[in-house]
Design a protein around this motif. Structure first.
Motif, PDB file in Angstrom:
ATOM      1  N   GLN A   2      45.380 -23.975  59.940  1.00 50.31           N
ATOM      2  CA  GLN A   2      45.266 -24.914  58.835  1.00 50.31           C
ATOM      3  C   GLN A   2      46.526 -24.813  57.992  1.00 50.31           C
ATOM      4  O   GLN A   2      46.941 -23.717  57.620  1.00 50.31           O
ATOM      5  CB  GLN A   2      44.049 -24.546  57.969  1.00 50.31           C
ATOM      6  CG  GLN A   2      42.892 -23.944  58.730  1.00 50.31           C
ATOM      7  CD  GLN A   2      41.981 -24.978  59.341  1.00 50.31           C
ATOM      8  OE1 GLN A   2      42.437 -26.002  59.830  1.00 50.31           O
ATOM      9  NE2 GLN A   2      40.683 -24.732  59.296  1.00 50.31           N
ATOM     10  N   TYR A  27      44.437 -29.617  60.032  1.00 53.03           N
ATOM     11  CA  TYR A  27      43.125 -29.091  59.660  1.00 53.03           C
ATOM     12  C   TYR A  27      42.147 -29.401  60.778  1.00 53.03           C
ATOM     13  O   TYR A  27      42.055 -30.528  61.214  1.00 53.03           O
ATOM     14  CB  TYR A  27      42.653 -29.718  58.342  1.00 53.03           C
ATOM     15  CG  TYR A  27      41.538 -28.947  57.673  1.00 53.03           C
ATOM     16  CD1 TYR A  27      40.215 -29.339  57.806  1.00 53.03           C
ATOM     17  CD2 TYR A  27      41.817 -27.809  56.920  1.00 53.03           C
ATOM     18  CE1 TYR A  27      39.207 -28.616  57.210  1.00 53.03           C
ATOM     19  CE2 TYR A  27      40.819 -27.085  56.321  1.00 53.03           C
ATOM     20  CZ  TYR A  27      39.509 -27.489  56.458  1.00 53.03           C
ATOM     21  OH  TYR A  27      38.499 -26.767  55.865  1.00 53.03           O
ATOM     22  N   PRO A  31      38.891 -33.174  56.863  1.00 56.97           N
ATOM     23  CA  PRO A  31      39.675 -32.733  55.693  1.00 56.97           C
ATOM     24  C   PRO A  31      39.253 -33.422  54.404  1.00 56.97           C
ATOM     25  O   PRO A  31      38.942 -34.608  54.383  1.00 56.97           O
ATOM     26  CB  PRO A  31      41.102 -33.144  56.075  1.00 56.97           C
ATOM     27  CG  PRO A  31      40.910 -34.374  56.905  1.00 56.97           C
ATOM     28  CD  PRO A  31      39.621 -34.188  57.649  1.00 56.97           C
TER      29      PRO A  31
END
Lengths: 114, 111
Positions: A2, A27, A31
């Motif tokens: 991430q 991510y 998100p």
């Protein structure tokens, strides 16, 4: 992993000009995306956030951002900047479970030329 | 808008000493966070705290770190003992469910 990347450490624009501050994220889940602004000697203030729905979100002081999933981007825009917009801008991402656990970019320092 | 206050704004201490950073969160907030920012780097999550307990902590939250909020007063971050690599700006944040409010940070200098 991430992460959030703000590729421009410093941006200078003339007063009245348009602005784009870039943000790309990595991510694995869904998100939640944020832009914060930090004025000198103050805490971070939330400009806008995106959870779902319309990918263009409006924030305070004329700022907006567009979520582009295919590009993993969440760039911040303003049509006409004012000298008072000089500050450091942070892009951040979090997941739904612990929304306060933010992953921040390194920030972009915005300077406005008169 | 709501304000999170951090006291002091700058603290200088000798390596090995204990330090307590204080945060006065927004009243009626239930979630509390500490973030650490080393000069020139991005802000990184340290820990969050809810209902009197640590909910999640990162690998940066060393054994020398502890947090508490006794009797609904200040939310504190204690480092004991401090190390040179603890020099950074520490940001406190408090929040309801969806929005965080940040303090202006405490700059900790460990000599």
């Amino acid at each position: 992993a991430q992460s959030v990347t703000q590729p421009d450490a410093r941006v200078t624009v003339s007063e009245g000009a348009s602005l784009q501050l870039r943000c790309k994220y990595s991510y694995s889940g869904t998100p939640y995306l944020f832009w914060y602004v930090q004025y000198p000697r103050q805490g971070l203030q939330l400009l806008l956030k995106y959870y779902s729905g319309d990918p263009v979100v409006q924030g305070v002081n004329g700022f907006e951002a567009e979520f582009i999933k295919s590009n993993s981007s969440f760039h911040l825009r303003k049509a006409s900047v004012h000298w008072s917009d000089s500050a450091v801008y942070f892009c951040a991402v979090s997941g739904g479970g612990n929304q306060g656990k933010l992953i921040f970019g390194q920030g972009t320092k915005l300077s406005i030329k008169p | 808008g709501p304000k999170v206050l951090q006291i002091p704004s700058h603290q200088i201490i000798d390596m090995g000493q204990m330090v307590t950073l204080n945060c006065d969160p927004v009243s009626n907030h239930l979630y509390f966070y500490w973030y650490k920012q080393i000069l020139g780097q991005q802000m990184e999550f340290l820990v969050n705290f809810y209902n009197g307990k640590v909910m999640e902590k990162s690998k940066l939250f060393k054994d020398q770190f502890s947090v508490e909020r006794p009797d609904g007063s200040y939310f504190t971050l204690k480092i004991q003992p401090t190390a040179l690599e603890d020099s950074a700006v520490y940001f406190c944040a408090s929040g309801g469910k969806n929005t965080l409010y940040f303090g202006a940070g405490t700059r900790l200098s460990v000599l």
